[in-house]
Motif scaffolding. Structure first.
Motif, mmCIF file in Angstrom:
data_model
loop_
_atom_site.group_PDB
_atom_site.id
_atom_site.type_symbol
_atom_site.label_atom_id
_atom_site.label_comp_id
_atom_site.label_asym_id
_atom_site.label_seq_id
_atom_site.Cartn_x
_atom_site.Cartn_y
_atom_site.Cartn_z
ATOM 1 N N PRO A 18 -12.936 49.994 -9.004
ATOM 2 C CA PRO A 18 -12.808 48.659 -9.605
ATOM 3 C C PRO A 18 -11.819 48.622 -10.767
ATOM 4 O O PRO A 18 -11.133 47.615 -10.967
ATOM 5 C CB PRO A 18 -14.231 48.345 -10.079
ATOM 6 C CG PRO A 18 -15.115 49.199 -9.234
ATOM 7 C CD PRO A 18 -14.335 50.449 -8.966
ATOM 8 N N ALA A 19 -11.748 49.726 -11.526
ATOM 9 C CA ALA A 19 -10.862 49.758 -12.685
ATOM 10 C C ALA A 19 -9.389 49.794 -12.291
ATOM 11 O O ALA A 19 -8.514 49.483 -13.102
ATOM 12 C CB ALA A 19 -11.191 50.958 -13.562
ATOM 13 N N THR A 41 -6.141 45.113 -9.238
ATOM 14 C CA THR A 41 -5.560 43.974 -9.928
ATOM 15 C C THR A 41 -5.829 42.725 -9.102
ATOM 16 O O THR A 41 -6.238 42.800 -7.937
ATOM 17 C CB THR A 41 -4.042 44.141 -10.105
ATOM 18 O OG1 THR A 41 -3.413 44.095 -8.806
ATOM 19 C CG2 THR A 41 -3.704 45.472 -10.777
ATOM 20 N N LEU A 90 -11.531 39.266 -9.434
ATOM 21 C CA LEU A 90 -11.356 40.379 -10.366
ATOM 22 C C LEU A 90 -12.284 40.217 -11.565
ATOM 23 O O LEU A 90 -12.899 41.193 -12.029
ATOM 24 C CB LEU A 90 -9.906 40.464 -10.829
ATOM 25 C CG LEU A 90 -9.587 41.627 -11.778
ATOM 26 C CD1 LEU A 90 -9.825 42.968 -11.086
ATOM 27 C CD2 LEU A 90 -8.129 41.536 -12.261
ATOM 28 N N GLN A 128 -15.109 42.943 -12.582
ATOM 29 C CA GLN A 128 -15.076 43.591 -13.897
ATOM 30 C C GLN A 128 -16.357 43.389 -14.675
ATOM 31 O O GLN A 128 -16.626 44.125 -15.630
ATOM 32 C CB GLN A 128 -13.877 43.072 -14.699
ATOM 33 C CG GLN A 128 -12.540 43.551 -14.152
ATOM 34 C CD GLN A 128 -11.342 42.983 -14.903
ATOM 35 O OE1 GLN A 128 -11.442 41.926 -15.551
ATOM 36 N NE2 GLN A 128 -10.209 43.672 -14.814
ATOM 37 N N SER A 129 -17.172 42.404 -14.281
ATOM 38 C CA SER A 129 -18.430 42.143 -14.980
ATOM 39 C C SER A 129 -19.611 42.862 -14.330
ATOM 40 O O SER A 129 -20.753 42.686 -14.747
ATOM 41 C CB SER A 129 -18.716 40.636 -15.007
ATOM 42 O OG SER A 129 -19.122 40.136 -13.751
#
Length: 262
Positions: free
Chosen positions: A217-218, A221, A254, A258-259
């Motif tokens: 996930p990191a 984009t 995204l 990211q959450s």
């Protein structure tokens, strides 16, 4: 697959087969579970070609792990919700019914022949959030106007007593319409317009076995997500997920992803 195409295909499923899938292993009634069972039933009818189309292949993007095509045992995937089995239904272990096989989910190293029972349970948002090892990875950020639509817990018990779980959660921007029933008691599926826009997430505390690639996930984009052919897999380092966008932008998804770190 577009929502309109999926509903058109579902309309061609034999009613008795759909009814069997919808009643197996129930504890509560929920329209979200009904459509999840239909999706599993859809793959039973149409076979591996459709399942491969739904899962797609996007191995060109960064942060990919796995995806070498090897079948190492464990829960292969069917259709939209990440459940067993792939391949021919004629290959099911003796005594294993197709509905149990279609909802069984377990990690690599396990085998369908070791499955004792499998069921799907409907959960509230609070119940889903409270699942240890899974619930803490529900997203805390949603696209504007979206809200929790429903959750299903896929729970598989192996013959040695080991229990494996994965959570399927739906988010929507539209309140589902009131159910409409036919004269013989069947429920009429709402139109895509009535359902509005939605997306779904499946979350595991273990890495599910599949030949599809997983993405960090990191490393993703918004442009990467926009380039995805559809459903894609995440390896969050201790948690794993399948993301199924349906029309959302890469930037929106995204923010959701990211959450999910917990």
């Amino acid at each position: 697959m577009k929502k309109e195409e999926l509903f058109e295909t579902i309309g061609e499923i034999d009613e008795s087969l759909a009814a069997s899938a919808l009643t197996e292993g129930r504890r509560q009634r929920s329209p979200w579970r009904r459509y999840g069972a239909l999706a599993a039933c859809l793959c039973i009818v149409l076979g591996g070609a459709l399942c491969y189309t739904l899962w797609g292949d996007s191995r060109d993007l960064p942060g990919v792990t796995g995806g070498d095509g090897a079948d190492t045992g464990g829960g292969a995937f069917i259709g939209e919700d990440g459940t067993q089995p792939s391949g021919s239904w004629a290959d099911l272990p003796e005594g294993m019914d197709p509905i149990t096989a279609s909802i069984a989910s377990f990690p690599a190293g396990e085998s369908l022949k070791n499955v004792d029972t499998a069921e799907v349970l409907s959960l509230t948002e609070a119940e889903a959030a409270g699942l240890e090892g899974i619930g803490e990875h529900l997203p805390t950020v949603l696209p504007e106007g979206y809200f929790f639509g429903g959750a299903s817990l896929y729970e598989t018990t192996m013959k040695d007593g080991t229990v494996y779980r994965h959570l399927l959660v739906s988010y929507s921007d539209t309140v589902p319409p009131a159910p409409v029933y036919t004269e013989d008691g069947g429920q009429v599926a709402p139109s895509p317009e009535e359902l509005g826009e939605s997306f779904r997430l499946s979350i595991w505390a273990y890495r599910p076995d599949t030949d599809r690639p997983f993405y960090d996930p990191a490393a993703l984009t918004a442009a990467d997500i926009d380039a995805m052919p559809g459903i894609f897999h995440l390896d969050g380092g201790g948690w794993f997920a399948i993301v199924e966008p349906l029309g959302q932008s890469g930037a929106e998804m995204l923010a959701v992803i990211q959450s999910m770190g917990g």
